[in-house]
Design an enzyme around this catalytic site. Structure first.
Site, PDB file in Angstrom:
ATOM      1  N   ASP A 112      62.679 -12.957  92.243  1.00 48.48           N
ATOM      2  CA  ASP A 112      62.026 -12.859  91.058  1.00 48.48           C
ATOM      3  C   ASP A 112      61.120 -10.816  91.232  1.00 48.48           C
ATOM      4  O   ASP A 112      61.123 -10.414  91.997  1.00 48.48           O
ATOM      5  CB  ASP A 112      61.237 -13.044  90.021  1.00 48.48           C
ATOM      6  CG  ASP A 112      62.096 -14.533  89.761  1.00 48.48           C
ATOM      7  OD1 ASP A 112      62.934 -14.688  89.739  1.00 48.48           O
ATOM      8  OD2 ASP A 112      60.989 -15.702  90.133  1.00 48.48           O
TER       9      ASP A 112
ATOM     10  N   ASP B 196      67.298 -23.600  83.370  1.00 47.30           N
ATOM     11  CA  ASP B 196      65.935 -23.089  83.868  1.00 47.30           C
ATOM     12  C   ASP B 196      65.524 -24.913  83.285  1.00 47.30           C
ATOM     13  O   ASP B 196      65.164 -25.329  82.153  1.00 47.30           O
ATOM     14  CB  ASP B 196      65.332 -22.288  83.262  1.00 47.30           C
ATOM     15  CG  ASP B 196      65.804 -20.995  84.305  1.00 47.30           C
ATOM     16  OD1 ASP B 196      65.798 -20.981  84.996  1.00 47.30           O
ATOM     17  OD2 ASP B 196      65.558 -20.647  82.932  1.00 47.30           O
TER      18      ASP B 196
END
Length: 252
Positions: A130, A11
């Site tokens: 998500d 990330d």
């Protein structure tokens, strides 16, 4: 049966690898090129690179960082974040990406999935989702903008629709489990396994080696993504693979 994949996730925020819990409280982990190189040596099957602030900051993914990572690692690289057009996809592929992950932009414009699949092939387009469990409705809701914005979409239905639009793979993150090290959300991936026939990568919640085994033995997902346990040295990819072999899981 296809061999299962172990996939570290980077990330990235402005050229640095970050990691948080439930998508917040991000800590600096290090340089993405150095970290990716270390994971290659440990035996990672792929790398997922997500520019986690590109969408909210209305900018494109950092091409220079991706070029550096791609120049150092020789395994499949999936890149996501800040992708809004087929031209954006092309730029990332030219920078060294092998697959493109789309999330928020695909929710806003599902035709982006179709156009990408037509241009580069289904195997190149990954739909990232998500998902967060909603106890009131007993379903998983889809969130966008780095987990900041709730949509009206049901994650399982959106997964099916995304495959219909042309996605060749799904990368599904449990927001409830993200960074918690409490184990993968097996219920989520069991539902997804029944809903679609394309490869699924599970993300969110890995804390120990047994979490990988449970995921692969209790669902039909193809890949297990993890970040915190690898970034902070709690597990090595080689150790995970050795144990999975002992547990009878077919891996690469």
């Amino acid at each position: 049966m296809l061999a299962k994949r172990i996939i570290p996730c980077l990330d990235v925020d402005h050229g640095r690898v970050k990691k948080g819990v439930n998508f917040v409280n991000l800590q600096d982990v290090g340089d993405p090129t150095a970290i990716a190189s270390a994971y290659q040596k440990q035996g990672a099957d792929e790398i997922v690179f997500l520019d986690i602030t590109a969408t909210n900051e209305h900018r494109k993914a950092i091409i220079e960082t991706i070029e550096k990572v791609a120049g150092q690692v020789f395994m499949p690289l999936t890149v996501g974040g800040g992708i809004h057009t087929v031209s954006d996809m092309m730029a990332l592929l030219k920078a060294g990406a092998d697959k493109i992950a789309v999330n928020s932009a695909a929710v806003d414009n599902p035709d982006l999935i179709t156009k990408g699949a037509e241009k580069f092939g289904r195997q190149c387009i990954v739909l990232a989702i998500d998902a967060k469990f909603n106890a009131d409705t007993n379903q998983y809701d889809v969130y966008v903008n780095g987990g900041r914005k709730k949509t009206t979409l049901n994650a399982i239905e959106w997964a099916k629709q995304g495959v219909g639009f042309g996605a060749g793979e799904l990368l599904v993150t449990s927001m409830d489990r993200d960074g918690t090290k409490s184990g993968y959300d097996l219920n989520l991936y069991q539902q997804l396994s029944r809903a679609v026939s394309v490869p699924i990568i599970a993300s969110g919640g890995c804390g120990q080696v047994s979490d990988f085994t449970n995921l692969f033995q209790q669902t039909t997902v193809d890949g297990a993504l993890a970040a915190s346990v690898f970034h902070f040295g709690e597990l090595k990819i080689s150790t995970v693979k050795d144990q999975l072999r002992k547990d009878g899981v077919i891996i690469r």
